[in-house]
Design a protein around this motif. Sequence first.
Motif, PDB file in Angstrom:
ATOM      1  N   ASP A   1       0.856  -1.192   0.000  1.00  0.00           N
ATOM      2  CA  ASP A   1       0.000   0.000   0.000  1.00  0.00           C
ATOM      3  C   ASP A   1       0.895   1.247   0.000  1.00  0.00           C
ATOM      4  N   ARG A   2       0.424   2.349   0.525  1.00  0.00           N
ATOM      5  CA  ARG A   2       1.142   3.625   0.489  1.00  0.00           C
ATOM      6  C   ARG A   2       1.913   3.898   1.788  1.00  0.00           C
ATOM      7  N   THR A   3       2.303   2.856   2.473  1.00  0.00           N
ATOM      8  CA  THR A   3       3.026   3.034   3.733  1.00  0.00           C
ATOM      9  C   THR A   3       4.302   3.852   3.544  1.00  0.00           C
ATOM     10  N   VAL A   4       5.086   3.544   2.519  1.00  0.00           N
ATOM     11  CA  VAL A   4       6.343   4.250   2.283  1.00  0.00           C
ATOM     12  C   VAL A   4       6.097   5.736   2.047  1.00  0.00           C
ATOM     13  N   ASP A   5       5.118   6.054   1.212  1.00  0.00           N
ATOM     14  CA  ASP A   5       4.809   7.459   0.930  1.00  0.00           C
ATOM     15  C   ASP A   5       4.384   8.205   2.188  1.00  0.00           C
ATOM     16  N   GLU A   6       3.608   7.551   3.035  1.00  0.00           N
ATOM     17  CA  GLU A   6       3.152   8.196   4.263  1.00  0.00           C
ATOM     18  C   GLU A   6       4.310   8.459   5.220  1.00  0.00           C
ATOM     19  N   VAL A   7       5.233   7.515   5.311  1.00  0.00           N
ATOM     20  CA  VAL A   7       6.389   7.719   6.184  1.00  0.00           C
ATOM     21  C   VAL A   7       7.234   8.874   5.669  1.00  0.00           C
TER      22      VAL A   7
END
Length: 321
Positions: A46-52
Motif C-alpha cells: 500500500d502507500r506506507t512508504v509514501d506516508e512515512v
Amino acid sequence: MSKPLLSVVITVYNEEDNIQPLLEATYLALEEIDYEVILIEDGSTDRTVDEVKKYANSRTKLIIFNRNFGQTTALAAGIDMAKGEYIATMDGDLQNDPTDIPVMLQKAIDEEWDVVAGRRANRKDGFVLRKIPSKIANWVIRNTTKVYLKDYGCTLRVYKAGIAQGMGLYGELHRFIPVLAKQQGAKMTEMDVKHHPRIHGESKYGLSRTFKVMSDLILMLFFQKYFQRPIHLFGGIGIISFLIGFLISIYLLVLKIMGEDIWGRPIMILGFILVLGGIQFITTGIIAEIIVRTYFESQDKTTYTIKSVYQGVLNPVIRVQ
C-alpha cells in the motif's frame, strides 16, 4: 547525528492509515529524550512508504525492504541499524502506546535492568482467536523455558543495546526474544503497558502461527539446554534407541530359537520406521538451523535485503507543539 540515548525500532507492513498518528504520538512521547526512530517497511503493497516519507522528521530513518521478510527479520534489521545506548521495539499498528516508552526507559536506567518487557494490561484483542491461544502459548513457553514472563507476545520492550544486538534473530523467533536475552545473562523485568484496539488495517496474525510457535519452542529448548553440549541430547537418544533395539533383537532371537517365524512382523517394522524417522526429522531440522546460523554469521551476512534508505526531513508536515 551524535549517539542518541534511545533508538526506537518500529516494524510496519501495510499500515498506511496508521503512519501519521503513529509518528505524531511517538514524537510527542519522546520530545524530552535524545532519540532516533527507525522504521522498517517490510515489503508493504500500500502507500506506507509514501506516508512515512511525508511525516518523518529529521530523527527518523526508514528502512525499505524489497519484499516481505517477516517481523523477526524486520526487527533484526532495525536493531542492527540502531545507534542508541538503549533500544525500544514496538509494532506499527497503534496498539502499543509510545507514552509507555519513557517510563520503561527510566525504569531500565534507574534500576539497572538489561530488558524491560511490556505486559499488555486490559488487552484489546479478540478473546477466542487471540487471547486464549496467546495465554496457552505464554504458559507453555514460560514453563518449558523457565523464563518467567507473563506476556511473550508484546513487542513493546526496552533493551540495553548490547543485549539487543547480541541476540541473533532468525526465522520467526520474535516471540522468544526474552529467552534469547536470558541466554546472554540479561537481567529482566516486566511492567504493565497500555494496549489499544486496532483501528486501521488488519491483524497480520492468526491461529496458523500456533504450529510455528511450537516448532520454534523445540528449537529454543535445544539452544537453551544442549547448544554447547549436543552429545547429551543426541547421545542420550542414541543410547536409549540402541537399548530398545537390543532388547527387541534379544526378544526376537529367543522367538527364533523357539522355532517361530519373526520376519516381517508389523510391530517391528512400524517401530523402526517411527523411531528412526522421528529422530532423523528432528535432528535434520536442528542441524539445518545451526548450518544457517553459521553461514550468515561467519560471513557477516544478513537475512534481509534493503532496497533503499530514506532520512526524514528537518521540517516534516507533523509539528509537535
